[in-house]
Design an enzyme around this catalytic site. Structure first.
Site, mmCIF file in Angstrom:
data_model
loop_
_atom_site.group_PDB
_atom_site.id
_atom_site.type_symbol
_atom_site.label_atom_id
_atom_site.label_comp_id
_atom_site.label_asym_id
_atom_site.label_seq_id
_atom_site.Cartn_x
_atom_site.Cartn_y
_atom_site.Cartn_z
ATOM 1 C CE LYS A 213 -2.517 1.486 3.646
ATOM 2 N NZ LYS A 213 -2.384 2.966 3.746
ATOM 3 C CG HIS B 289 -0.556 7.213 1.411
ATOM 4 N ND1 HIS B 289 -0.482 6.602 2.640
ATOM 5 C CD2 HIS B 289 -1.878 7.288 1.113
ATOM 6 C CE1 HIS B 289 -1.704 6.324 3.066
ATOM 7 N NE2 HIS B 289 -2.566 6.732 2.163
ATOM 8 C CG ASP C 148 -4.738 4.415 1.336
ATOM 9 O OD1 ASP C 148 -5.929 4.528 1.012
ATOM 10 O OD2 ASP C 148 -4.341 4.429 2.515
ATOM 11 N NE ARG C 149 -5.449 11.226 -5.451
ATOM 12 C CZ ARG C 149 -6.429 12.042 -5.058
ATOM 13 N NH1 ARG C 149 -7.166 11.749 -4.001
ATOM 14 N NH2 ARG C 149 -6.683 13.151 -5.721
ATOM 15 C CE LYS C 150 -7.684 6.580 3.471
ATOM 16 N NZ LYS C 150 -6.241 6.291 3.351
ATOM 17 C CG ASP D 139 -14.248 15.954 -6.723
ATOM 18 O OD1 ASP D 139 -15.378 16.306 -7.134
ATOM 19 O OD2 ASP D 139 -13.362 16.760 -6.395
ATOM 20 C CB ILE D 140 -18.250 14.693 -9.557
ATOM 21 C CG1 ILE D 140 -17.229 15.607 -10.260
ATOM 22 C CG2 ILE D 140 -19.082 15.467 -8.537
ATOM 23 C CD1 ILE D 140 -17.862 16.668 -11.135
ATOM 24 C CG ASN E 87 -15.063 14.632 -16.194
ATOM 25 O OD1 ASN E 87 -14.795 13.853 -17.107
ATOM 26 N ND2 ASN E 87 -14.592 15.866 -16.169
ATOM 27 C CB THR E 88 -13.305 15.516 -10.538
ATOM 28 O OG1 THR E 88 -14.062 16.632 -11.002
ATOM 29 C CG2 THR E 88 -12.072 16.013 -9.805
#
Length: 267
Positions: free
Chosen positions: A59, A61, A91-93, A96-97, A99-100
């Protein structure tokens, strides 16, 4: 929780990423994921070389790295993953919507979709986040990719519980192939509806009970008995005064023994 062996689950799994990971776990007798939050690429690669034989998953970051570059960080990292037979989980988490998150996943400095087998997302923005990430992966790579939804967290005061967790599980049901499981503290069910989600659990420790910033640790036996398939361990493997070789084998064995106990197999 699942009482089937990792190899049995791999044979029947819809996701090629999950199947590959489960087979690696069986082959290496490891359900250990190393979480390596360090600031320099050289330190990351050094720890991966040492811990590689004991883990099924790494994992990362990568936004913590002060000297990140695709050529000097990702290329050697992928080589180590092939050498030691583990997958990579950034582990980007995402939160957002659609497309973003698609652009965040595929573009910019990190181009996560090109190299990370697995990533993760919050459910707060709805099912569009799953569709956006899946579309992004399909546009930039032919390699299979998998997504984990953040259902529960290990930090004190986390809001990810109850209705939020139940809502996140419903979002996960929107895609049976791309969503492979959850970051969670407990089993998330779904088997009666045909889902075989992988449960990955952070906040696992054999020694410490927590830290000054709200992390709360649970034992290996406790989380695996509760339904966790993969234990995520960070500072317990490489903090000051700890030998990564000793700790890597210690946590690998503890996790594997707990798994054997859960599925009713002997060592």
């Amino acid at each position: 929780m699942s009482t089937k062996s990792y190899s049995e689950r791999a044979a029947a799994h819809r996701s090629p990423v999950a199947a590959k990971l489960l087979n690696l776990m069986e082959e290496k007798k490891s359900n250990l994921c190393a979480s390596l939050d360090v600031r320099k690429t050289a330190e990351l690669l050094r720890l991966v070389e040492v811990l590689g034989p004991y883990i099924c998953l790494l994992k990362t970051h990568v936004d913590i790295l002060e000297d990140f570059s695709f050529e000097n960080t990702i290329v050697p990292l992928k080589q180590l993953a092939e050498k030691h037979k583990f997958l990579i989980f950034e582990d980007r988490k995402f939160a957002d919507i659609g497309n973003t998150v698609k652009l965040q996943y595929t573009s910019g400095v990190y181009r996560i979709a090109e190299w990370s087998d697995i990533t993760n997302a919050h459910g707060v923005t709805g099912a569009g986040i799953v569709a956006g990430l899946k579309q992004g992966a399909e546009e930039v790579t032919k390699e299979p990719r998998g997504l984990l939804m953040l259902a529960e967290l290990s930090s004190k005061g986390s809001l990810a519980h109850g209705e939020y967790t139940r809502g996140t599980v419903e979002i996960a049901k929107s895609d049976k192939d791309f969503v492979i499981g959850f970051i969670a503290q407990n089993d998330m069910g779904g088997r009666e509806e045909g889902y075989d989600w992988l449960i990955m659990t952070p906040g696992v420790g054999l020694d410490d009970k927590g830290d000054a910033l709200g992390q709360q640790y649970r034992t290996v036996d406790e989380v695996v008995a509760g339904g966790s398939d993969i234990i995520i361990v960070g500072r317990g493997l490489f903090a000051k005064g700890r030998d990564p070789v000793v700790e890597g084998e210690r946590y690998r064995k503890a996790g594997w023994d707990a798994y054997l106990k859960r599925v009713g197999r002997s060592a």
